[in-house]
Write a protein that holds these residues in place. Structure first.
Motif, PDB file in Angstrom:
ATOM      1  N   GLY A   1       2.087 -28.333 -20.774  1.00 31.07           N
ATOM      2  CA  GLY A   1       0.800 -28.956 -21.785  1.00 31.07           C
ATOM      3  C   GLY A   1      -0.386 -28.851 -20.606  1.00 31.07           C
ATOM      4  O   GLY A   1      -0.503 -28.267 -19.547  1.00 31.07           O
ATOM      5  N   ALA A   2      -1.595 -29.145 -21.220  1.00 31.54           N
ATOM      6  CA  ALA A   2      -2.816 -29.491 -20.306  1.00 31.54           C
ATOM      7  C   ALA A   2      -2.629 -30.003 -19.182  1.00 31.54           C
ATOM      8  O   ALA A   2      -2.879 -29.627 -18.034  1.00 31.54           O
ATOM      9  CB  ALA A   2      -4.082 -29.867 -21.274  1.00 31.54           C
ATOM     10  N   VAL A   3      -1.697 -30.950 -19.403  1.00 30.43           N
ATOM     11  CA  VAL A   3      -1.526 -31.937 -18.326  1.00 30.43           C
ATOM     12  C   VAL A   3      -0.654 -31.476 -16.923  1.00 30.43           C
ATOM     13  O   VAL A   3      -0.873 -31.369 -15.853  1.00 30.43           O
ATOM     14  CB  VAL A   3      -1.249 -33.375 -18.451  1.00 30.43           C
ATOM     15  N   GLY A   4       0.377 -30.781 -17.401  1.00 27.64           N
ATOM     16  CA  GLY A   4       1.322 -29.971 -16.779  1.00 27.64           C
ATOM     17  C   GLY A   4       0.719 -28.839 -15.976  1.00 27.64           C
ATOM     18  O   GLY A   4       1.088 -28.615 -14.839  1.00 27.64           O
ATOM     19  N   GLU A   5      -0.094 -28.175 -16.671  1.00 25.86           N
ATOM     20  CA  GLU A   5      -1.007 -27.056 -16.139  1.00 25.86           C
ATOM     21  C   GLU A   5      -1.702 -27.321 -14.914  1.00 25.86           C
ATOM     22  O   GLU A   5      -1.812 -26.750 -13.913  1.00 25.86           O
ATOM     23  CB  GLU A   5      -1.968 -26.406 -17.139  1.00 25.86           C
ATOM     24  N   ASN A   6      -2.275 -28.615 -15.272  1.00 22.13           N
ATOM     25  CA  ASN A   6      -3.454 -29.278 -14.118  1.00 22.13           C
ATOM     26  C   ASN A   6      -2.391 -29.507 -12.898  1.00 22.13           C
ATOM     27  O   ASN A   6      -2.888 -29.165 -11.804  1.00 22.13           O
ATOM     28  CB  ASN A   6      -4.272 -30.313 -14.516  1.00 22.13           C
ATOM     29  N   ALA A   7      -1.406 -30.213 -13.036  1.00 21.02           N
ATOM     30  CA  ALA A   7      -0.631 -30.876 -12.038  1.00 21.02           C
ATOM     31  C   ALA A   7       0.073 -29.588 -11.124  1.00 21.02           C
ATOM     32  O   ALA A   7       0.026 -29.587  -9.953  1.00 21.02           O
ATOM     33  CB  ALA A   7       0.556 -31.347 -12.624  1.00 21.02           C
ATOM     34  N   ALA A   8       0.455 -28.396 -12.118  1.00 21.13           N
ATOM     35  CA  ALA A   8       0.780 -27.201 -11.576  1.00 21.13           C
ATOM     36  C   ALA A   8      -0.325 -26.639 -10.447  1.00 21.13           C
ATOM     37  O   ALA A   8      -0.036 -26.188  -9.176  1.00 21.13           O
ATOM     38  CB  ALA A   8       1.284 -26.193 -12.245  1.00 21.13           C
ATOM     39  N   ASP A   9      -1.528 -26.486 -10.922  1.00 25.42           N
ATOM     40  CA  ASP A   9      -2.622 -25.745 -10.352  1.00 25.42           C
ATOM     41  C   ASP A   9      -2.788 -26.743  -8.978  1.00 25.42           C
ATOM     42  O   ASP A   9      -2.959 -26.061  -7.903  1.00 25.42           O
ATOM     43  CB  ASP A   9      -3.834 -25.661 -11.044  1.00 25.42           C
ATOM     44  N   ARG A  10      -2.747 -27.928  -9.107  1.00 27.64           N
ATOM     45  CA  ARG A  10      -3.405 -28.517  -7.827  1.00 27.64           C
ATOM     46  C   ARG A  10      -2.198 -28.511  -7.094  1.00 27.64           C
ATOM     47  O   ARG A  10      -2.616 -28.442  -5.747  1.00 27.64           O
ATOM     48  CB  ARG A  10      -3.587 -30.004  -8.127  1.00 27.64           C
TER      49      ARG A  10
END
Ligand SMILES: Cc1cc2nc3c(=O)[nH]c(=O)nc-3n(C[C@H](O)[C@H](O)[C@H](O)COP(=O)(O)OP(=O)(O)OC[C@H]3O[C@@H](n4cnc5c(N)ncnc54)[C@H](O)[C@@H]3O)c2cc1C
Length: 480
Positions: free
Chosen positions: A15-24
């Motif tokens: 989801g939007a949150v998992g994508e962000n965590a992965a990118d960081r």
């Protein structure tokens, strides 16, 4: 097992949150795999934020245009549901996640389709129901759980059997029902009531308590209640749903309320009575856990390799705040397990390393309800501040009295309220109601986060004639 994959970090949920965590997390050279069992982009992109806002925007535009003579006379019809739904479909990319998958790819993140379940410490089993494959996934350093939340269907006789809608069906609707019943007066209930009324449905909202939006200031909830009634929504407060039945004529609700037993007939029923963390399929018992709790570094206490972000943690319920926690968790993982030498140039340029050891600060959580009027708030309500032992006072101002608001719409109605600390003279919380009130929120969020006293904020001069000039009126009302 068909194959084994090893990555430095595994994120459960794209989801939007998992994508962000992965990118960081990938910013210090760690290899990161995202496991997703449905659509990359998650609830927000396909069944929540984006489609609901696409359904709400046309009604807001129409109301704003109707408030401007010279334009109002041109508006002779009502919304065209087919066009509204077609535009909604564009915002959900027709429920196709190709572009988000391309983004994952461009960010150098791996993707594995399937349902992830813990098989041990730093070890997962991922089953792909479509092709029947199973993959053993090893996380060398960390796992970040971002599996979101799911709606709760209350235990009312006949409700589950009546195939009620959740927010998924309500936001993905293909044909607008003539009569809609909504269970719940929270954010989703209020937004869906507004959207469906705009689209021409008869709407009844059933609320157990005596007010809408329990997280908001009481005055904002009251304004929303009045506005929904003016829109033609039938609001039933203090009302329990005691039974639900579906037959060929639709759904039939038996209610118990201030007027005794009542019935409501509708074509569809949306259940919007809350959500719970989506943990049932994670196999948390393998880790000796019966749920997910996290500290301010988003780490699950006692498991220095396990992190969680977003709705699954129960501490955030919005995309923006979940993504903030994801940035924190991603940075913590990147700093703890990655290499400073591998930092991308842009991040090295930014230079502030303290951010990489961040912990999440929830002093100023912004929330917007995209109803009419919009309701936006941040920080503490008056009651929350008092409960926290603060000595507070509030100042409020009718936004319609500001020149910029009166230019933007005849009869502009809205309210701005600040919760101020009597001792430090800083803003602890703020609430705005009115057309586009959400756009006033970020200034308040900055003020709450900065903790800057009013005497200094007074020098931030709002431009004339903008709606933001309400800030000047608030300073004046506060005595400055
Ligand atoms: C109707 C509605 C409107 C909303 N509007 C707004 C809004 O305007 N603004 C806002 O900020 N917030 C809004 N929200 C809240 C927002 O949608 C959520 O806070 C956000 O989607 C949470 O993101 P997440 O990544 O934590 O979870 P999700 O978006 O639910 O993503 C979790 C992902 O994990 C996947 N997953 C779950 N379990 C597994 C597993 N075991 N293995 C593999 N994959 C798994 C799921 O398939 C899903 O894709 C709204 C919510 C609703 C219901």
């Amino acid at each position: 097992m068909d194959q084994t994959l090893s990555y430095d970090v595994v994120v459960i949920g794209g989801g939007a949150v998992g994508e962000n965590a992965a990118d960081r997390a990938a910013r210090t050279g760690l290899s990161v795999l995202v496991v997703e069992r449905e659509l990359v982009g998650g609830e927000c992109s396909y069944w929540a934020c984006m489609p609901s806002k696409a359904l709400l925007r046309p009604g807001a535009v129409l109301a704003e245009a109707r408030a401007v003579p010279g334009v109002a006379e041109l508006l002779t019809g009502t919304l065209d549901p087919a066009q509204v739904l077609a535009r909604r479909d564009v915002f959900t990319s027709h429920w196709d996640d190709r572009s988000q998958v391309e983004w994952l790819d461009s960010a150098g993140l791996g993707l594995l389709r399937g349902t992830a379940r813990f098989a041990g410490e730093k070890e997962l089993r991922v089953d792909n129901e479509e092709d029947g494959t199973s993959t053993r996934v090893i996380a060398r350093h960390a796992v970040i759980v971002a599996s979101g939340s799911e709606p709760v269907i209350p235990d009312v006789p006949g409700l589950a059997e009546s195939t009620p809608w959740t927010s998924r069906e309500a936001t993905a609707v293909e044909e607008v029902p003539s009569r809609l019943a909504v269970l719940g007066g929270g954010v989703v209930g209020v937004e869906m009531a507004t959207a469906y009324r705009d689209l021409g449905a008869e709407v009844t909202v059933i609320v157990r308590g005596d007010r809408l939006l329990t997280g908001a200031e009481p005055f904002a909830a009251e304004e929303i209640g009045t506005a929904l009634r003016e829109l033609g929504v039938d609001l039933r407060f203090g009302t329990e749903t005691t039974a639900v039945r579906r037959d060929a004529d639709g759904v039939h609700l038996t209610l118990s309320g201030p007027q005794g037993e009542q019935t409501v007939d509708a074509d569809e029923l949306v259940v919007a009575t809350g959500r719970r963390p989506r943990t049932a399929e994670l196999g948390l018992d393998v880790l000796g856990l019966d749920g997910i709790t996290v500290d301010d570094a988003l780490q699950v206490p006692g498991h220095d390799w396990l992190f969680a972000v977003g709705d699954v943690t129960g501490r955030t319920a919005t995309t923006h705040q979940g993504k903030y926690d994801a940035r924190v968790a991603g940075d913590v993982v990147a700093a703890r397990f990655g290499s400073d030498d591998a930092l991308r140039d842009a991040e090295r340029e930014a230079g502030d390393w303290s951010r990489f050891r961040a912990t999440a600060d929830h002093a100023a959580v912004p929330q917007v309800v995209f109803s009419r009027p919009e309701v936006a708030w941040v920080g503490q309500t008056e009651q929350q501040a008092k409960d926290a032992g603060r000595s507070v006072r509030t100042v409020s101002y009718a936004i319609g009295s500001v020149a910029g608001a009166s230019v933007s719409a005849d009869g502009y109605q809205g309210t701005a309220q600040l919760v101020l600390d009597r001792d430090s003279h800083v803003i602890l919380g703020a609430t705005f109601t009115g057309p586009d009130a959400a756009e006033l929120l970020q200034t308040a969020t900055v003020a709450v986060v900065a903790g800057t006293p009013l005497s200094r904020l007074w020098h931030a001069v709002p431009a004339y004639p903008t709606v933001s000039e309400v800030w000047l009126r608030l300073w004046e009302t506060a005595g400055l």
